[in-house]
Design an enzyme around this catalytic site. Sequence first.
Site, PDB file in Angstrom:
ATOM      1  N   GLY A  11       1.812   2.142 -54.928  1.00  0.00           N
ATOM      2  CA  GLY A  11       0.684   3.368 -55.916  1.00  0.00           C
ATOM      3  C   GLY A  11       0.843   3.443 -56.953  1.00  0.00           C
ATOM      4  O   GLY A  11       0.814   3.784 -58.161  1.00  0.00           O
ATOM      5  N   CYS A  12       2.555   2.504 -58.318  1.00  0.00           N
ATOM      6  CA  CYS A  12       2.821   3.342 -59.185  1.00  0.00           C
ATOM      7  C   CYS A  12       2.019   2.674 -60.141  1.00  0.00           C
ATOM      8  O   CYS A  12       2.515   3.519 -61.447  1.00  0.00           O
ATOM      9  CB  CYS A  12       4.158   1.851 -59.288  1.00  0.00           C
ATOM     10  N   GLY A  14      -1.281   3.536 -60.375  1.00  0.00           N
ATOM     11  CA  GLY A  14      -2.684   4.854 -59.806  1.00  0.00           C
ATOM     12  C   GLY A  14      -2.257   6.109 -60.855  1.00  0.00           C
ATOM     13  O   GLY A  14      -1.506   5.984 -61.115  1.00  0.00           O
ATOM     14  N   ARG A  38      -0.788  -3.639 -55.217  1.00  0.00           N
ATOM     15  CA  ARG A  38      -1.319  -3.990 -54.667  1.00  0.00           C
ATOM     16  C   ARG A  38      -0.804  -6.139 -55.289  1.00  0.00           C
ATOM     17  O   ARG A  38      -0.334  -5.864 -56.452  1.00  0.00           O
ATOM     18  CB  ARG A  38      -2.547  -4.177 -54.683  1.00  0.00           C
ATOM     19  N   GLY A 100       1.612  11.596 -49.011  1.00  0.00           N
ATOM     20  CA  GLY A 100       0.723  12.259 -50.056  1.00  0.00           C
ATOM     21  C   GLY A 100      -0.818  11.907 -50.631  1.00  0.00           C
ATOM     22  O   GLY A 100      -1.870  12.670 -50.073  1.00  0.00           O
ATOM     23  N   THR A 101      -1.424  10.593 -49.616  1.00  0.00           N
ATOM     24  CA  THR A 101      -2.500   9.658 -49.520  1.00  0.00           C
ATOM     25  C   THR A 101      -3.092  10.420 -48.612  1.00  0.00           C
ATOM     26  O   THR A 101      -2.653  11.090 -47.759  1.00  0.00           O
ATOM     27  CB  THR A 101      -2.129   8.743 -48.581  1.00  0.00           C
ATOM     28  N   THR A 102      -4.233  10.509 -48.510  1.00  0.00           N
ATOM     29  CA  THR A 102      -5.707  11.687 -47.962  1.00  0.00           C
ATOM     30  C   THR A 102      -6.148  10.072 -47.314  1.00  0.00           C
ATOM     31  O   THR A 102      -6.700   9.311 -47.583  1.00  0.00           O
ATOM     32  CB  THR A 102      -6.153  12.247 -48.492  1.00  0.00           C
ATOM     33  N   ASN A 126      -2.534  18.078 -50.180  1.00  0.00           N
ATOM     34  CA  ASN A 126      -2.164  18.169 -50.974  1.00  0.00           C
ATOM     35  C   ASN A 126      -0.504  18.985 -51.591  1.00  0.00           C
ATOM     36  O   ASN A 126       0.168  20.391 -50.581  1.00  0.00           O
ATOM     37  CB  ASN A 126      -3.018  19.575 -51.233  1.00  0.00           C
ATOM     38  N   HIS A 157     -13.868  16.834 -56.992  1.00  0.00           N
ATOM     39  CA  HIS A 157     -12.959  16.042 -57.401  1.00  0.00           C
ATOM     40  C   HIS A 157     -13.385  15.369 -58.222  1.00  0.00           C
ATOM     41  O   HIS A 157     -14.945  15.220 -57.915  1.00  0.00           O
ATOM     42  CB  HIS A 157     -12.411  15.005 -56.708  1.00  0.00           C
ATOM     43  N   LYS A 161     -12.624   9.779 -57.251  1.00  0.00           N
ATOM     44  CA  LYS A 161     -12.220  10.275 -55.751  1.00  0.00           C
ATOM     45  C   LYS A 161     -13.484   9.108 -54.396  1.00  0.00           C
ATOM     46  O   LYS A 161     -14.279   9.454 -54.192  1.00  0.00           O
ATOM     47  CB  LYS A 161     -12.309  11.069 -55.021  1.00  0.00           C
TER      48      LYS A 161
END
Length: 269
Positions: A11-12, A14, A38, A100-102, A126, A157, A161
């Site tokens: 996800g560089c 992002g 992607r 770290g993805t949620t 987090n 947020h 998000k």
Amino acid sequence: MGNPLKVVIAGCSGRMGHALLEGVFADTELVLHGALDRADNAHLGRDVGEQLGRVSGVKVVSDIDIALKDADVLVDFTRPEASMIYLAACQKHGVKMIIGTTGFSAEEKKVIEAAARNISIVFAPNMSVGVTLLINLVEQAARVLNEGYDIEVVEMHHRHKVDAPSGTALRLGEAAAQGLGQDLKDCAVYAREGVTGEREAGKIGFATLRGGDVVGDHTVVLAGIGERVELTHKASSRATFALGALRAAKYLADKTSGLYDMRDVLGLR
Ligand code: NAD
């Protein structure tokens, strides 16, 4: 000092990807080994540093097998569907993973747990030091105020998000439930609308706010008769999450398997 840790950023392109790249470039114990995004990413095939106005010598790729070749650790802040693919690839290549993805489902979390038998993983919704401390404080507060207090988790947020409540809000809810000696799935209330009736004792409520460019605000309210306690954390920059994630990557350097969170990384257990 040994060789720098070879880090791949997923996800560089992002928001977190950029904060992580800045963090890696600034740290002499780390070296950027790969940059993933992607297949339809506008920067594919170009130097990932261009996005930050510099040259890095690392091109953006979408092929996980190419990115992971000879890497030490993958740092993933993307979307659950991507993380699941990357998790399988990390096991295949024996590469450690920072997730770290949620927004993972319960089943996906089980897959992460199982993968940690093969590779070492830090998984935390987090990665900030302050929130990690807050999780401990919330558990303690719920344990002490376990009768006659209503617990609500409020978060805000930025408008982009995509998941709600935030992974951090859920983690804070889990900490509160743990303090009460309960399981969050048995006491969570995620939405209220219309004639809901009076608030039931022992429930943990969630409220979600979205807007503007808010990086991440969380408050846990413990409301009793005649008083309330509010425990709040406010993130003002994504650098806090990026620095935590890179600290987690270094923590895994000597660990071949196991599932860890930021409390392990910071020695708060
Ligand atoms: P973003 O939308 O700015 O970036 C996401 C990146 O992932 C983009 O580069 C996008 O192209 C890429 N991506 C999306 N789907 C993909 C797919 N299927 N395959 C490959 N790449 C894909 O989002 P963001 O604000 O950087 O947040 C990313 C994730 O990190 C979210 O889940 C967010 O909740 C989470 N997050 C966690 C923490 C933490 O401390 N753990 C902190 C901030 C954000």
